[in-house]
Design a protein around this motif. Structure first.
Motif, PDB file in Angstrom:
ATOM      1  N   PRO A 237       0.812  -1.215   0.000  1.00 31.62           N
ATOM      2  CA  PRO A 237       0.000   0.000   0.000  1.00 31.62           C
ATOM      3  C   PRO A 237       0.845   1.265   0.000  1.00 31.62           C
ATOM      4  CG  PRO A 237       0.032  -0.987   2.194  1.00 31.62           C
ATOM      5  CD  PRO A 237       0.847  -1.886   1.305  1.00 31.62           C
ATOM      6  N   GLY A 238       0.405   2.269  -0.718  1.00 30.89           N
ATOM      7  CA  GLY A 238       1.065   3.576  -0.692  1.00 30.89           C
ATOM      8  C   GLY A 238       0.604   4.373   0.521  1.00 30.89           C
ATOM      9  N   TYR A 239       1.246   5.503   0.735  1.00 30.35           N
ATOM     10  CA  TYR A 239       0.907   6.293   1.912  1.00 30.35           C
ATOM     11  C   TYR A 239      -0.315   7.175   1.650  1.00 30.35           C
ATOM     12  CZ  TYR A 239       1.226   9.323   5.936  1.00 30.35           C
ATOM     13  OH  TYR A 239       0.931  10.005   7.089  1.00 30.35           O
ATOM     14  N   ARG A 240      -1.435   6.777   2.226  1.00 28.41           N
ATOM     15  CA  ARG A 240      -2.686   7.548   2.217  1.00 28.41           C
ATOM     16  C   ARG A 240      -3.124   7.980   0.819  1.00 28.41           C
ATOM     17  NH1 ARG A 240      -2.410   9.794   8.032  1.00 28.41           N
ATOM     18  NH2 ARG A 240      -1.509   7.902   8.929  1.00 28.41           N
ATOM     19  N   ASN A 241      -2.855   7.145  -0.189  1.00 26.72           N
ATOM     20  CA  ASN A 241      -3.245   7.569  -1.539  1.00 26.72           C
ATOM     21  C   ASN A 241      -4.093   6.535  -2.272  1.00 26.72           C
ATOM     22  OD1 ASN A 241      -1.333   5.623  -2.031  1.00 26.72           O
ATOM     23  ND2 ASN A 241      -0.091   6.861  -3.407  1.00 26.72           N
ATOM     24  N   LYS A 242      -4.532   5.523  -1.546  1.00 25.23           N
ATOM     25  CA  LYS A 242      -5.404   4.491  -2.120  1.00 25.23           C
ATOM     26  C   LYS A 242      -4.750   3.723  -3.268  1.00 25.23           C
ATOM     27  CE  LYS A 242     -10.032   5.732  -0.922  1.00 25.23           C
ATOM     28  NZ  LYS A 242     -10.254   4.306  -0.728  1.00 25.23           N
ATOM     29  N   GLN A 243      -3.426   3.820  -3.382  1.00 27.46           N
ATOM     30  CA  GLN A 243      -2.730   3.065  -4.417  1.00 27.46           C
ATOM     31  C   GLN A 243      -2.127   1.814  -3.772  1.00 27.46           C
ATOM     32  OE1 GLN A 243      -2.173   4.265  -7.884  1.00 27.46           O
ATOM     33  NE2 GLN A 243      -3.962   5.375  -7.124  1.00 27.46           N
ATOM     34  N   VAL A 244      -2.141   0.742  -4.521  1.00 26.45           N
ATOM     35  CA  VAL A 244      -1.528  -0.486  -4.018  1.00 26.45           C
ATOM     36  C   VAL A 244      -0.771  -1.136  -5.170  1.00 26.45           C
ATOM     37  CG1 VAL A 244      -1.939  -2.764  -2.994  1.00 26.45           C
ATOM     38  CG2 VAL A 244      -3.375  -0.838  -2.330  1.00 26.45           C
ATOM     39  N   ASN A 245       0.520  -1.358  -4.987  1.00 26.40           N
ATOM     40  CA  ASN A 245       1.279  -2.093  -5.988  1.00 26.40           C
ATOM     41  C   ASN A 245       1.455  -3.541  -5.537  1.00 26.40           C
ATOM     42  OD1 ASN A 245       1.806  -0.401  -8.245  1.00 26.40           O
ATOM     43  ND2 ASN A 245       3.255   0.777  -7.023  1.00 26.40           N
ATOM     44  N   ARG A 246       2.118  -4.318  -6.376  1.00 22.98           N
ATOM     45  CA  ARG A 246       2.170  -5.759  -6.165  1.00 22.98           C
ATOM     46  C   ARG A 246       3.614  -6.216  -5.990  1.00 22.98           C
ATOM     47  NH1 ARG A 246      -1.530  -9.249  -8.789  1.00 22.98           N
ATOM     48  NH2 ARG A 246      -2.270  -7.422  -9.914  1.00 22.98           N
ATOM     49  N   LEU A 247       3.824  -7.048  -4.993  1.00 21.51           N
ATOM     50  CA  LEU A 247       5.100  -7.749  -4.908  1.00 21.51           C
ATOM     51  C   LEU A 247       4.799  -9.191  -5.274  1.00 21.51           C
ATOM     52  CD1 LEU A 247       8.087  -7.999  -4.124  1.00 21.51           C
ATOM     53  CD2 LEU A 247       7.352  -8.422  -1.779  1.00 21.51           C
ATOM     54  N   ARG A 248       5.368  -9.654  -6.372  1.00 18.06           N
ATOM     55  CA  ARG A 248       5.069 -11.019  -6.835  1.00 18.06           C
ATOM     56  C   ARG A 248       6.279 -11.902  -6.606  1.00 18.06           C
ATOM     57  NH1 ARG A 248       1.393 -11.971 -11.986  1.00 18.06           N
ATOM     58  NH2 ARG A 248      -0.128 -11.815 -10.303  1.00 18.06           N
ATOM     59  N   LEU A 249       6.144 -12.845  -5.687  1.00 15.47           N
ATOM     60  CA  LEU A 249       7.263 -13.737  -5.350  1.00 15.47           C
ATOM     61  C   LEU A 249       6.946 -15.139  -5.850  1.00 15.47           C
ATOM     62  CD1 LEU A 249       8.012 -12.527  -1.695  1.00 15.47           C
ATOM     63  CD2 LEU A 249       9.040 -11.731  -3.838  1.00 15.47           C
ATOM     64  N   TRP A 250       7.976 -15.773  -6.415  1.00 14.74           N
ATOM     65  CA  TRP A 250       7.770 -17.080  -7.056  1.00 14.74           C
ATOM     66  C   TRP A 250       8.206 -18.220  -6.149  1.00 14.74           C
ATOM     67  CZ3 TRP A 250       5.031 -16.714 -11.406  1.00 14.74           C
ATOM     68  CH2 TRP A 250       5.062 -15.511 -12.121  1.00 14.74           C
ATOM     69  N   LYS A 251       7.328 -19.210  -6.075  1.00  9.31           N
ATOM     70  CA  LYS A 251       7.658 -20.432  -5.351  1.00  9.31           C
ATOM     71  C   LYS A 251       7.865 -21.539  -6.386  1.00  9.31           C
ATOM     72  CE  LYS A 251       5.746 -23.573  -1.890  1.00  9.31           C
ATOM     73  NZ  LYS A 251       5.243 -24.846  -2.396  1.00  9.31           N
ATOM     74  N   ALA A 252       8.917 -22.339  -6.189  1.00  8.06           N
ATOM     75  CA  ALA A 252       9.199 -23.422  -7.126  1.00  8.06           C
ATOM     76  C   ALA A 252       8.463 -24.677  -6.686  1.00  8.06           C
ATOM     77  CB  ALA A 252      10.697 -23.683  -7.179  1.00  8.06           C
ATOM     78  N   GLU A 253       7.789 -25.309  -7.645  1.00  6.11           N
ATOM     79  CA  GLU A 253       7.121 -26.581  -7.363  1.00  6.11           C
ATOM     80  C   GLU A 253       7.426 -27.556  -8.491  1.00  6.11           C
ATOM     81  OE1 GLU A 253       2.958 -26.220  -6.658  1.00  6.11           O
ATOM     82  OE2 GLU A 253       3.246 -24.925  -4.904  1.00  6.11           O
ATOM     83  N   ALA A 254       7.281 -28.840  -8.189  1.00  4.86           N
ATOM     84  CA  ALA A 254       7.471 -29.837  -9.239  1.00  4.86           C
ATOM     85  C   ALA A 254       6.298 -29.761 -10.205  1.00  4.86           C
ATOM     86  CB  ALA A 254       7.554 -31.220  -8.629  1.00  4.86           C
ATOM     87  N   GLU A 255       6.553 -30.059 -11.458  1.00  2.00           N
ATOM     88  CA  GLU A 255       5.482 -30.039 -12.450  1.00  2.00           C
ATOM     89  C   GLU A 255       4.377 -31.015 -12.065  1.00  2.00           C
ATOM     90  OE1 GLU A 255       4.847 -28.119 -14.760  1.00  2.00           O
ATOM     91  OE2 GLU A 255       6.697 -27.100 -15.299  1.00  2.00           O
ATOM     92  N   ASP A 256       4.796 -32.205 -11.664  1.00  2.00           N
ATOM     93  CA  ASP A 256       3.831 -33.195 -11.182  1.00  2.00           C
ATOM     94  C   ASP A 256       4.317 -33.608  -9.822  1.00  2.00           C
ATOM     95  OD1 ASP A 256       1.533 -33.949 -12.526  1.00  2.00           O
ATOM     96  OD2 ASP A 256       2.778 -34.638 -14.224  1.00  2.00           O
ATOM     97  N   SER A 257       3.676 -33.085  -8.788  1.00  2.00           N
ATOM     98  CA  SER A 257       4.298 -33.216  -7.481  1.00  2.00           C
ATOM     99  C   SER A 257       4.311 -34.671  -6.995  1.00  2.00           C
ATOM    100  CB  SER A 257       3.611 -32.314  -6.479  1.00  2.00           C
ATOM    101  OG  SER A 257       2.288 -32.707  -6.330  1.00  2.00           O
ATOM    102  N   PHE A 258       3.496 -35.481  -7.580  1.00  2.00           N
ATOM    103  CA  PHE A 258       3.439 -36.852  -7.091  1.00  2.00           C
ATOM    104  C   PHE A 258       3.258 -37.795  -8.281  1.00  2.00           C
ATOM    105  CE2 PHE A 258       1.307 -40.467  -5.140  1.00  2.00           C
ATOM    106  CZ  PHE A 258       2.184 -40.699  -4.102  1.00  2.00           C
TER     107      PHE A 258
END
Ligand code: 26V
Length: 834
Positions: A242-263
């Motif tokens: 969130p920004g400071y008192r301006n109703k704006q919100v940006n995104r932090l996109r973090l990647w998690k690694a997973e197996a293509e077929d986990s099982f």
């Protein structure tokens, strides 16, 4: 048990969805209390009277998140509607610190939340203390990324932070018998209410295998194909910023690694139970743990996998969104500005080339133009050992297609350099993207410079040294590509959140304009000769010290004297940052008190904090030294009331928030020319601490702003250091010339300070007397002189308060808002006055 709800159940309006609640009510104390009770029942699943503090934190976090989400959706809608240019900040680290109080501050609901907590008979601060800190960074570089996310949103710059969602962040530090012990950081143990998985964004990242070429039947051109050995799935987790008192919100996109077929059911059915989950385990290792900066050989491959994994996911995500908006791929650079936070994501240059040429079938020249126009590279270190280089065999086996692309970039680039600098073979070799001294290596800094439109350092001196030294050849080839953006820190977290009483005082005299225009703090200078105000300033400072004292009493069972000078060094532990210089100075004071030479010393509390990389033995010994000195001066009846030395364990963002406001003296004592910028110095300054420091990194600019009379300067300058290095530096000469230094070093060698133990510090003594790469011996006497001057002035409390006030008043430049404005203007070409 208290009837915390006052018998009130969530109302029908409240439970039937957010739209039914008036926005005003949503942020009122009543609205917050009702939402809290609703989340306690529906999200936490407990009757409120059975809830513990962790439950209460979680319920509160969810209701605050709801309020952030409303703004998020409108922000995204407006970005799509206006087809804005987006900054993508690629960073292997984001050291955000706790969310709850920050989000409340930015939304402007702290007072309402406090009131709601009062009514429920909870303490908001106690409940906020339950939040595990997301420690997804090692130090300054990661924290800078977090400050920049805050400022970009506050300045309404459309931005996405892209990085890795480490399952284990930076280790938790314990100090046992003076030695650092590491524990794993299980920050996700109880879930993370601040993240939202974004299923639509899942990506697939390939590794290994080989490449093949075929001929295009029509054109006869070669077509490249990468046949990878395996693929890993990247799942996106989004955190709203969130920004400071301006109703704006940006995104932090973090990647998690997973197996293509986990099982793998087929393998499982054959009875190979372990085999069935092996794939999953191997893939998930990629986002398992944050690397310390001193990684060893064995970790190299995994670290390169991490870098490629998150960079590839991020670029693929941009391409996906680009196409979703039906924009032509040729216009990629008009839409996306990708900033490389150090070389960690610089493989992105080869990856974007691969996507554009192999997948989008764009010709090489056009693809290169797009790529160069997309990237900007920020360098964060001058230390040669910290410049990333990958052994060619590791690189080529993991990324066979990228190595081909890098060779082709290099071939064309060296051709240009041969034309530009004819006959200068040594220069071509230095500039090559492939290092050939010894084992062949891929030089990531060279790739980053060649593939970016702009390159910047993080403080004036650092940017100059990059041009004169580290990246000299490149500067000579592309002078217009180089610029400086001095780092900054967000005043919302580092002043408003860290020090509410100071914030209240500043609001009282200046109004609130400084919250988003830190230069407005200059208004404080009107009070610099107002004795009444200075007195207020001093009292406030003592109260801050009292609050830190209470915390240290609670957590370490040690009592501090709030009337003593709080002399603080908190940062990563490293030889170049010279925590040992500080410790040796304290030993000097000890010797002079013992000999009767020093009598009327003002009492001092020396506080240290910071983590040493787990395999950095020397840094760990530096911690042991600080602790040993602490024990010595704390036990001796002659010194225990005058000197107190404390190593505060597990330094973190939240601990920083407690420490900065309480500091009188800020230690910024790195060897000149080694600290790229430093950002702690700025947090201290905003909170009114006076610095003792060298002419290094941002110190130089701090001193420029605050005036030389308000900064305790000492030490050799960067050119003097370079000169000494060239002439052959002999640390022993300084030892022989300085009686005090001799007494300290002899005492350390002979076990005088460590109960007769002559072994523990022998390696340190030997190194300092024989090598001393960081000029501790050369700077010792001058440091002691500057320290004694600081001590004298501290006794004149009016004079000190004046200096302290001027530090806050003149800290405007060091807001990250100013840094982000400069990035927008000089690098991203984003017009902020839209
Ligand atoms: C990495 C390594 C790796 C090999 C061993 C020694 C070593 C020392 C330092 C590093 C860190 C390099 C990147 C980094 O964290 N730089 C920091 O970035 C901050 C934000 O720009 C800046 O304020 C600090 O001065 C700078 O050290």
């Amino acid at each position: 048990m208290q009837d915390a709800s006052h018998g009130q159940q969530p109302s029908e309006t409240e439970t039937s969805g957010t739209t039914a609640i008036a926005a005003q009510d949503n942020r009122s104390a009543d609205g917050i209390r009702l939402a809290f009770l609703r989340h306690m029942r529906r999200t936490i699943g407990k009757p409120v009277e059975f809830s513990n503090t962790l439950d209460q934190y979680r319920a509160m976090a969810h209701l605050v998140r709801d309020r952030v989400m409303d703004d998020w959706i409108t922000t995204v809608e407006s970005y799509v509607q206006h087809n804005v240019r987006v900054v993508c900040y690629l960073s292997a680290e984001f050291l955000l610190g706790p969310h709850l109080l920050n989000a409340m501050l930015n939304l402007g609901i702290t007072d309402s939340a406090e009131k709601a907590c009062d009514e429920l008979h909870y303490s908001l601060t106690q409940l906020a203390d339950e939040e595990p800190e997301p420690g997804l960074g090692n130090g300054g570089l990661g924290r800078l990324a977090a400050c920049y996310m805050d400022s970009m949103t506050t300045l309404e710059v459309p931005a996405v932070g892209y990085g890795l969602r480490y399952e284990f962040g930076i280790f938790r530090q314990e100090i046992r018998d003076g030695w650092q012990v590491e524990h794993s950081d299980k920050w996700l143990e109880y879930g993370n209410p601040w993240e939202i998985p974004a299923s639509e964004a899942t990506q697939h990242v390939s590794f290994g295998g080989h490449t093949e070429t075929t001929k295009d039947e029509k054109t006869g051109e070669l077509i490249w194909k990468w046949v990878p050995a395996f693929t890993v799935k990247g799942v996106a987790y989004d955190t709203p910023i969130p920004g400071y008192r301006n109703k704006q919100v940006n995104r932090l996109r973090l990647w998690k690694a997973e197996a293509e077929d986990s099982f793998d059911l087929e393998i499982f059915n054959r009875g190979d139970y372990m085999g069935a989950v092996r794939d999953k385990m191997e893939s998930e290792t990629i986002s398992k743990v944050l690397y310390p900066p001193d990684e060893t050989e064995q970790g190299k491959r995994l670290r390169l996998m991490q870098q490629y994994f998150f960079t590839s996911c991020s670029l693929q995500d941009m391409v996906r969104l680009h196409k979703l908006q039906k924009l032509p791929i040729e216009k990629f650079a008009d839409k996306w500005s990708v900033q490389l936070n150090d070389t960690h994501p610089s493989i992105g240059i080869a990856e974007l080339m691969r996507i554009l040429t192999d997948e989008e079938e764009i010709g090489w020249d056009e693809a290169w133009t797009i790529t160069q126009a997309t990237f900007g590279y920020t360098n964060h270190t001058l230390l040669p050992e910290a410049l990333e280089k990958w052994p060619l065999p590791i690189f080529a086996s993991l990324l066979p297609r990228h190595i081909e692309i890098i060779y082709e970039i290099n071939r064309r680039f060296l051709k240009d350099m041969q034309a530009k600098f004819p006959g200068d073979t040594a220069r071509w070799a230095r500039m090559s993207l492939i290092g050939e001294d010894g084992e062949k290596q891929v030089r990531m800094a060279n790739l980053a410079v060649v593939g970016s439109k702009m390159v910047n350092g993080v403080a004036k001196l650092h940017s100059e040294l990059l041009k004169e030294d580290t990246l000299k050849d490149f500067y000579e080839a592309f002078p217009n590509r180089f610029t400086n953006v001095t780092n900054g820190v967000t005043p919302r977290r580092w002043l408003m959140l860290a020090d509410p009483p100071l914030t209240a005082l500043l609001n009282e005299v200046l109004g609130t304009a400084w919250h988003t225009d830190l230069y407005a703090l200059r208004g404080l200078e009107d009070y610099v000769d107002d004795a009444g105000f200075l007195d207020k300033w001093r009292k406030r400072q003592e109260e801050s010290k009292g609050r830190l004292g209470d915390f240290i009493k609670r957590s370490m069972d040690v009592s501090l004297n709030p009337a003593s000078m709080f002399d603080v060094q908190v940062k990563r532990i490293h030889e170049y940052k010279r925590q040992h210089l500080n410790a040796l100075h304290i030993l000097g004071l000890y010797c002079r008190i013992k000999s009767g030479e020093l009598k009327d010393l003002p009492p001092r509390t020396f506080l240290f904090g910071g983590k040493a990389a787990p395999s950095y033995t020397y840094a760990k010994l530096m911690i042991k030294l600080v602790c040993t000195v602490g024990e010595l001066v704390g036990k001796d009846p002659q010194t225990k009331d005058l000197l107190r030395v404390l190593f505060v364990p597990d330094y973190s963002v939240s601990l920083g928030q407690r420490i900065y406001p309480a500091a009188d003296l800020s230690e910024q004592i790195s060897t000149a020319g080694k600290e790229a910028s430093g950002t702690g110095c700025m947090k201290f300054m905003m909170n009114g601490a006076v610095a003792i420091g060298t002419l290094d990194g941002a110190n130089i600019e701090i001193r420029e702003e605050v005036g030389e009379e308000n900064f305790f300067l000492f030490g050799l300058t960067a050119p003097q250091i370079a000169e000494k290095q060239k002439a052959g530096y002999r640390p022993r000469d300084f030892y022989e010339k300085s009686p005090l230094l001799r007494e300290v070093m002899d005492g350390l060698r002979d076990g005088r300070f460590s109960n007769g133990d002559r072994d523990t510090f022998a390696p340190l003594v030997r190194d300092l007397l024989e090598v001393d790469r960081y000029f501790v011996m050369a700077d010792f006497d001058d440091y002691a002189r500057a320290q004694s001057e600081a001590g004298k002035i501290f006794c004149d409390s009016k004079k000190w308060s004046r200096m302290s006030l001027l530090n806050t008043a003149r800290s405007g430049k060091f807001s990250s808002d100013r840094s982000i404005r400069e990035y927008c203007q000089n690098i991203w070409k984003i017009n902020l006055d839209r």
